[in-house]
Scaffold this motif. Structure first.
Motif, PDB file in Angstrom:
ATOM      1  N   TYR A  39       0.895  -1.451   0.212  1.00  0.00           N
ATOM      2  CA  TYR A  39      -0.076   0.002   0.083  1.00  0.00           C
ATOM      3  C   TYR A  39       1.251   1.300  -0.376  1.00  0.00           C
ATOM      4  N   GLY A  40       1.805   1.060   0.773  1.00  0.00           N
ATOM      5  CA  GLY A  40       2.577   2.941   0.666  1.00  0.00           C
ATOM      6  C   GLY A  40       3.492   2.542  -0.442  1.00  0.00           C
ATOM      7  N   ILE A  41       4.059   1.529  -1.460  1.00  0.00           N
ATOM      8  CA  ILE A  41       4.355   2.456  -2.768  1.00  0.00           C
ATOM      9  C   ILE A  41       3.209   2.108  -3.372  1.00  0.00           C
ATOM     10  N   VAL A  42       2.523   2.332  -3.280  1.00  0.00           N
ATOM     11  CA  VAL A  42       1.097   2.262  -4.279  1.00  0.00           C
ATOM     12  C   VAL A  42       1.117   3.473  -4.023  1.00  0.00           C
ATOM     13  N   ARG A  43       0.749   4.241  -2.358  1.00  0.00           N
ATOM     14  CA  ARG A  43       0.487   5.779  -2.509  1.00  0.00           C
ATOM     15  C   ARG A  43       1.528   6.621  -3.568  1.00  0.00           C
ATOM     16  N   GLN A  44       2.847   6.317  -3.020  1.00  0.00           N
ATOM     17  CA  GLN A  44       3.878   6.524  -3.781  1.00  0.00           C
ATOM     18  C   GLN A  44       3.908   6.896  -5.013  1.00  0.00           C
ATOM     19  N   VAL A  45       3.697   5.959  -5.673  1.00  0.00           N
ATOM     20  CA  VAL A  45       3.182   6.138  -7.636  1.00  0.00           C
ATOM     21  C   VAL A  45       2.478   6.404  -7.902  1.00  0.00           C
ATOM     22  N   VAL A  46       1.240   6.606  -7.141  1.00  0.00           N
ATOM     23  CA  VAL A  46      -0.093   7.213  -7.129  1.00  0.00           C
ATOM     24  C   VAL A  46       0.531   9.107  -7.021  1.00  0.00           C
ATOM     25  N   ARG A  47       1.302   8.991  -5.802  1.00  0.00           N
ATOM     26  CA  ARG A  47       1.215  11.110  -5.858  1.00  0.00           C
ATOM     27  C   ARG A  47       2.376  10.991  -6.209  1.00  0.00           C
ATOM     28  N   ALA A  48       3.187  10.386  -7.280  1.00  0.00           N
ATOM     29  CA  ALA A  48       4.082  11.055  -8.071  1.00  0.00           C
ATOM     30  C   ALA A  48       3.581  10.773  -9.213  1.00  0.00           C
ATOM     31  N   ARG A  49       2.488  10.082  -9.595  1.00  0.00           N
ATOM     32  CA  ARG A  49       1.498   9.834 -11.167  1.00  0.00           C
ATOM     33  C   ARG A  49       0.927  11.636 -11.636  1.00  0.00           C
ATOM     34  N   PHE A  50       0.539  11.456  -9.738  1.00  0.00           N
ATOM     35  CA  PHE A  50      -0.239  13.355 -10.005  1.00  0.00           C
ATOM     36  C   PHE A  50       1.109  14.020 -10.110  1.00  0.00           C
ATOM     37  N   LEU A  51       1.607  14.029  -9.730  1.00  0.00           N
ATOM     38  CA  LEU A  51       2.439  15.194  -9.523  1.00  0.00           C
ATOM     39  C   LEU A  51       2.906  15.756 -11.171  1.00  0.00           C
ATOM     40  N   LEU A  52       3.420  14.240 -11.486  1.00  0.00           N
ATOM     41  CA  LEU A  52       4.291  14.576 -13.069  1.00  0.00           C
ATOM     42  C   LEU A  52       3.121  14.260 -14.027  1.00  0.00           C
ATOM     43  N   THR A  53       1.471  14.657 -14.112  1.00  0.00           N
ATOM     44  CA  THR A  53       0.589  14.875 -15.070  1.00  0.00           C
ATOM     45  C   THR A  53       0.353  15.985 -15.252  1.00  0.00           C
ATOM     46  N   SER A  54      -0.121  16.249 -16.141  1.00  0.00           N
ATOM     47  CA  SER A  54      -0.585  17.619 -17.216  1.00  0.00           C
ATOM     48  C   SER A  54      -2.183  17.884 -16.686  1.00  0.00           C
ATOM     49  N   ARG A  55      -2.327  19.371 -16.209  1.00  0.00           N
ATOM     50  CA  ARG A  55      -3.883  19.783 -16.075  1.00  0.00           C
ATOM     51  C   ARG A  55      -4.437  18.535 -17.480  1.00  0.00           C
ATOM     52  N   GLU A  56      -3.925  19.251 -18.938  1.00  0.00           N
ATOM     53  CA  GLU A  56      -4.662  18.782 -20.187  1.00  0.00           C
ATOM     54  C   GLU A  56      -4.295  17.071 -19.763  1.00  0.00           C
ATOM     55  N   ALA A  57      -3.348  16.062 -19.610  1.00  0.00           N
ATOM     56  CA  ALA A  57      -3.360  14.958 -19.655  1.00  0.00           C
ATOM     57  C   ALA A  57      -4.527  14.420 -18.942  1.00  0.00           C
ATOM     58  N   ALA A  58      -4.632  15.399 -18.045  1.00  0.00           N
ATOM     59  CA  ALA A  58      -5.362  14.255 -16.802  1.00  0.00           C
ATOM     60  C   ALA A  58      -6.693  14.686 -17.705  1.00  0.00           C
ATOM     61  N   ARG A  59      -7.413  15.495 -17.999  1.00  0.00           N
ATOM     62  CA  ARG A  59      -8.689  16.440 -18.114  1.00  0.00           C
ATOM     63  C   ARG A  59      -8.820  14.897 -19.748  1.00  0.00           C
ATOM     64  N   GLY A  60      -7.387  14.737 -20.511  1.00  0.00           N
ATOM     65  CA  GLY A  60      -8.064  14.007 -21.388  1.00  0.00           C
ATOM     66  C   GLY A  60      -8.536  11.981 -20.994  1.00  0.00           C
ATOM     67  N   VAL A  61      -7.535  11.850 -19.767  1.00  0.00           N
ATOM     68  CA  VAL A  61      -7.811  10.651 -19.110  1.00  0.00           C
ATOM     69  C   VAL A  61      -9.116  10.739 -18.701  1.00  0.00           C
TER      70      VAL A  61
END
Length: 180
Positions: free
Chosen positions: A3-25
């Motif tokens: 769980y701790g690793i998943v949490r860190q991966v998700v947080r890092a992914r969101f940090l690296l995701t642009s607003r436009e890319a998130a909108r596209g998803v």
């Protein structure tokens, strides 16, 4: 993966995701749900299917119809919309205090084909609202129940991530409803 690793991966992914890319998803994943809804039709969309244990699908979420899954998204989408709006305005979403993130997001029962339109509106309304907002990164923050404290940008990313997490469940429900 713990769980701790998943949490860190998700947080890092969101940090690296642009607003436009998130909108596209969000748009792409929502369109996939709508295509499944169209293919299922009303009778099969209301068929309750038991899915196996899956990441992101709690025990009380395993016996849902496709329409119940859409109702869940409508509830969560509305919650995320309000949080993003409040944080972007510099306000803490105090209205969310005391909410039970495990149970307040569950379908209320009796979900039918009206959930398709409600889902479409929850996504389209969110995307229209989001386009009008200013800066999302570095805003006030609000805790996510699993992944920690998020600013408005991370909550924006969560919208699409949540849709994607449950799409595997949607595929299983589809398979069970059509008899594959």
């Amino acid at each position: 993966m713990g769980y701790g690793i998943v949490r860190q991966v998700v947080r890092a992914r969101f940090l690296l995701t642009s607003r436009e890319a998130a909108r596209g998803v969000i748009r792409e994943t929502a369109d996939r749900y709508l295509a499944v809804a169209e293919e299922l039709g009303p009778a099969r969309g209301a068929t309750v299917v038991n899915v196996p244990k899956m990441m992101g699908v709690d025990e009380e979420m395993r016996d849902w119809s496709f329409y119940m899954l859409l109702e869940h998204h409508v509830i969560v989408n509305g919650f995320i919309r309000r949080v993003v709006e409040d944080l972007e305005r510099g306000e803490k979403p105090i209205w969310a205090t005391g909410r039970d993130p495990k149970h307040d997001v569950l379908p209320k029962g009796g979900a039918g084909e009206e959930q398709v339109a409600a889902f479409r509106e929850s996504v389209d309304g969110y995307l229209e609202m989001e386009k009008r907002l200013g800066r999302l990164r570095g805003t006030e923050t609000w805790p996510h129940p699993l992944f920690g404290v998020f600013d408005a940008h991370k909550w924006h990313c969560m919208f699409g991530f949540h849709l994607k997490v449950h799409f595997g469940q949607a595929e299983r429900v589809y398979e069970g409803a059509v008899g594959d």
